[in-house]
Design an enzyme around this catalytic site. Structure first.
Site, short mmCIF file in Angstrom:
data_model
loop_
_atom_site.label_atom_id
_atom_site.label_comp_id
_atom_site.label_asym_id
_atom_site.label_seq_id
_atom_site.Cartn_x
_atom_site.Cartn_y
_atom_site.Cartn_z
N HIS A 28 11.65 -3.30 5.27
CA HIS A 28 11.41 -2.98 3.70
C HIS A 28 11.68 -1.78 2.92
O HIS A 28 11.48 -1.85 1.72
CB HIS A 28 9.72 -3.27 3.43
C1 UD1 Z 1 5.83 0.65 -1.38
C2 UD1 Z 1 6.05 2.13 -1.06
C3 UD1 Z 1 6.52 2.46 0.25
C4 UD1 Z 1 5.70 1.65 1.28
C5 UD1 Z 1 5.58 0.20 0.98
C6 UD1 Z 1 4.36 -0.33 2.02
C7 UD1 Z 1 6.59 3.59 -3.10
C8 UD1 Z 1 7.91 4.00 -3.75
N1 UD1 Z 1 7.10 2.44 -1.91
O1 UD1 Z 1 7.24 0.03 -1.16
O2 UD1 Z 1 6.75 3.88 0.66
O3 UD1 Z 1 6.20 1.71 2.72
O4 UD1 Z 1 4.88 0.02 -0.30
O5 UD1 Z 1 4.63 -1.66 2.08
O6 UD1 Z 1 5.85 3.42 -3.51
N2 UD1 Z 1 6.16 -6.96 -4.68
C9 UD1 Z 1 5.57 -8.26 -4.72
N3 UD1 Z 1 4.30 -8.56 -4.50
C10 UD1 Z 1 3.45 -7.34 -4.14
C11 UD1 Z 1 4.03 -6.00 -4.36
C12 UD1 Z 1 5.25 -5.99 -4.56
O7 UD1 Z 1 6.32 -9.28 -4.62
O8 UD1 Z 1 2.05 -7.49 -4.46
C13 UD1 Z 1 7.74 -7.07 -4.94
C14 UD1 Z 1 8.23 -6.91 -6.13
O9 UD1 Z 1 9.32 -7.52 -6.31
C15 UD1 Z 1 8.46 -5.30 -6.18
C16 UD1 Z 1 8.67 -5.06 -4.91
O10 UD1 Z 1 8.00 -5.82 -4.20
O11 UD1 Z 1 9.17 -4.79 -7.29
C17 UD1 Z 1 8.43 -3.61 -4.50
O12 UD1 Z 1 7.26 -3.39 -4.60
P1 UD1 Z 1 6.87 -1.59 -4.62
O13 UD1 Z 1 5.38 -1.62 -4.71
O14 UD1 Z 1 7.63 -1.17 -5.79
O15 UD1 Z 1 7.51 -0.94 -3.54
P2 UD1 Z 1 7.30 -1.33 -1.76
O16 UD1 Z 1 8.77 -1.77 -1.52
O17 UD1 Z 1 6.22 -2.27 -1.58
N1 UDP Z 2 1.35 -4.47 8.35
C1 UDP Z 2 0.60 -5.76 8.27
N2 UDP Z 2 1.08 -6.80 8.04
C2 UDP Z 2 2.48 -7.04 8.08
C3 UDP Z 2 3.22 -5.90 8.00
C4 UDP Z 2 2.57 -4.67 8.38
O1 UDP Z 2 -0.78 -5.70 8.47
O2 UDP Z 2 3.24 -8.20 7.68
C5 UDP Z 2 0.69 -3.34 8.62
C6 UDP Z 2 1.27 -2.55 9.99
O3 UDP Z 2 0.54 -2.97 11.11
C7 UDP Z 2 0.84 -1.17 9.69
C8 UDP Z 2 1.23 -0.97 8.05
O4 UDP Z 2 0.96 -2.43 7.73
O5 UDP Z 2 -0.32 -0.84 9.86
C9 UDP Z 2 2.42 -0.58 7.87
O6 UDP Z 2 2.58 -0.70 6.24
P1 UDP Z 2 4.10 -0.76 5.80
O7 UDP Z 2 5.28 -1.16 6.69
O8 UDP Z 2 3.93 -1.75 4.55
O9 UDP Z 2 4.42 0.60 5.13
P2 UDP Z 2 4.84 2.04 5.63
O10 UDP Z 2 4.07 2.14 6.88
O11 UDP Z 2 6.35 1.91 6.23
O12 UDP Z 2 4.58 2.84 4.54
#
Ligand code: UD1
Ligand code: UDP
Length: 355
Positions: A206
């Site tokens: 992601h």
């Molecule tokens: C964010 C964090 C990242 C973290 C990740 C955990 C930032 C800059 N990035 O990334 O550090 O590792 O969360 O998972 O804060 N979307 C949905 N449903 C949701 C949320 C998001 O469909 O509930 C989609 C939307 O298209 C959105 C995209 O995901 O534009 C990205 O979501 P966003 O929260 O901006 O960043 P993440 O990639 O989730």
């Molecule tokens: N995680 C989860 N379900 C998923 C993917 C990740 O519960 O489908 C959990 C994972 O076990 C870990 C945390 O989410 O505890 C990590 O989050 P993510 O990878 O979204 O973000 P990051 O750690 O890279 O910021």
């Protein structure tokens, strides 16, 4: 005496997981109020973690949702300024490195409120990562910095941050230990998917540097398709959207799932033959579960997993991913790296000592 008020700002999946053990430790000692920015809003990225992990319902949800970095962070800042002015907390607590972390840090600092950062001091030394900017700002504004690792303490020291720095261990290790027994008792994910221990690889993708770059994303999926083992891939909506946009096909051996809850995820992790990920949290969970990890990035903040020989950085290049998968196995030793499972209590005690 009324309890001191802590405003805990969360918004994205890993922050709910990190906040769960801390909330449990704060209960009865502080009046904690969770502010959910609404950065993540799908049930599977947000609400499920409240339901599964006993995290108290948020005092408010700002409902900010998705957007460009500036738009999302700016809207959070506007809403947080108003909410913090009404709440008047004694402390603001922020977690990790998302845009919710950055907005929380700025809102607290501008309001003159003391700020505590859980998971302080992490660095990738790659400023092209949005998370690196968020961490740098958060750490330079924080009054209390709770570091998960010795490397994090050293990173802060190099930036001249010495005051208020505490090595407490990793709250994700607390969460891992606390939930493992419940996961083993309650999750039926292996049966649901018809898979067995050691019979599959688990992958997640992601990180913006992979999803937003067609070359990297297609490199990773090419590699997954050439692995000689079934791959289970709980897919972040961001990645699903970009795979469709770039027209990258899902290989036949890859089973794509919606994002999973934490308990199912722990079971998939501990039973996998190998984990391939660009997640921060999952690199550590792989280590804690004793499963080798290929990190689909060029650098990691969790350098000690690489130094211990359990994590390999492969980037998004299919040849590097495949050769690490085939040729590399971790050593027998797996020293403790992330504390003693009581980081959250240490955080609570340090906050109490300040009050
Ligand atoms: C964010 C964090 C990242 C973290 C990740 C955990 C930032 C800059 N990035 O990334 O550090 O590792 O969360 O998972 O804060 N979307 C949905 N449903 C949701 C949320 C998001 O469909 O509930 C989609 C939307 O298209 C959105 C995209 O995901 O534009 C990205 O979501 P966003 O929260 O901006 O960043 P993440 O990639 O989730
Ligand atoms: N995680 C989860 N379900 C998923 C993917 C990740 O519960 O489908 C959990 C994972 O076990 C870990 C945390 O989410 O505890 C990590 O989050 P993510 O990878 O979204 O973000 P990051 O750690 O890279 O910021």
């Amino acid at each position: 005496m009324p309890l001191k008020v802590i405003a805990s700002i969360v918004g994205a999946r890993p922050q709910f997981i990190k906040a769960a053990p801390v909330s449990r430790a704060l209960a009865g000692h502080f009046d904690e109020r969770l502010i959910h920015t609404g950065q993540h809003y799908d049930y599977g990225l947000s609400e499920i973690f409240f339901a599964e992990m006993g995290l108290p319902a948020p005092a408010c949800n700002l409902g900010i949702g998705s957007g460009s970095h500036g738009e999302q962070t700016g809207q959070m800042l506007i809403a947080l300024e108003r909410t913090l002015a009404e709440m008047r907390p004694d402390w603001v607590l922020i977690y990790g490195d998302t845009n919710s972390t950055l907005a929380g840090a700025l809102a607290a600092a501008k309001a003159g409120l003391p700020l505590a950062h859980v998971e302080a001091g992490l660095r990738s030394f790659n400023r092209a990562m949005p998370e690196e900017i968020n961490r740098l700002v958060a750490d330079h504004l924080a009054t209390l910095l709770f570091c998960p690792t010795e490397a994090a303490v050293q990173n802060l020291e190099r930036e001249g941050i010495r005051e208020g720095v505490h090595l407490v261990g990793d709250v994700m290790y607390d969460a891992f230990l606390y939930n493992l027994a419940a996961a083993r008792a309650r999750s039926d994910v292996l049966r649901r998917l018809g898979i067995r221990r050691g019979g599959y690889a688990l992958a997640t993708v992601h990180r913006a540097g992979n999803t937003d770059d067609a070359g990297n994303l297609s490199g990773i999926f090419t590699a997954l398709g050439r692995l000689p083992i079934p791959v289970i891939l709980p897919l972040h909506p961001r990645t699903r959207k970009l795979l469709a946009q770039f027209g990258i096909p899902i290989p036949a051996n890859v089973t794509v799932l919606d994002p999973l809850g934490y308990l199912d995820m722990l079971i998939l992790e501990e039973n996998a033959e190998c984990i391939l990920t660009d997640s921060g949290g999952i690199q550590k969970e792989a280590y804690l579960a004793g499963v080798r990890c290929l990190t689909l990035r060029e650098e990691t903040e969790w350098v000690e997993t690489v130094e211990a020989g359990w994590n390999r950085l492969t980037g998004a290049d299919p040849e590097r991913i495949l050769s690490a998968y085939v040729d590399w196995r971790p050593p027998a030793e797996r020293p403790p790296l992330y504390g003693d499972g009581h980081a959250a209590e240490k955080i609570r005690d340090l906050l109490r000592a300040q009050s």
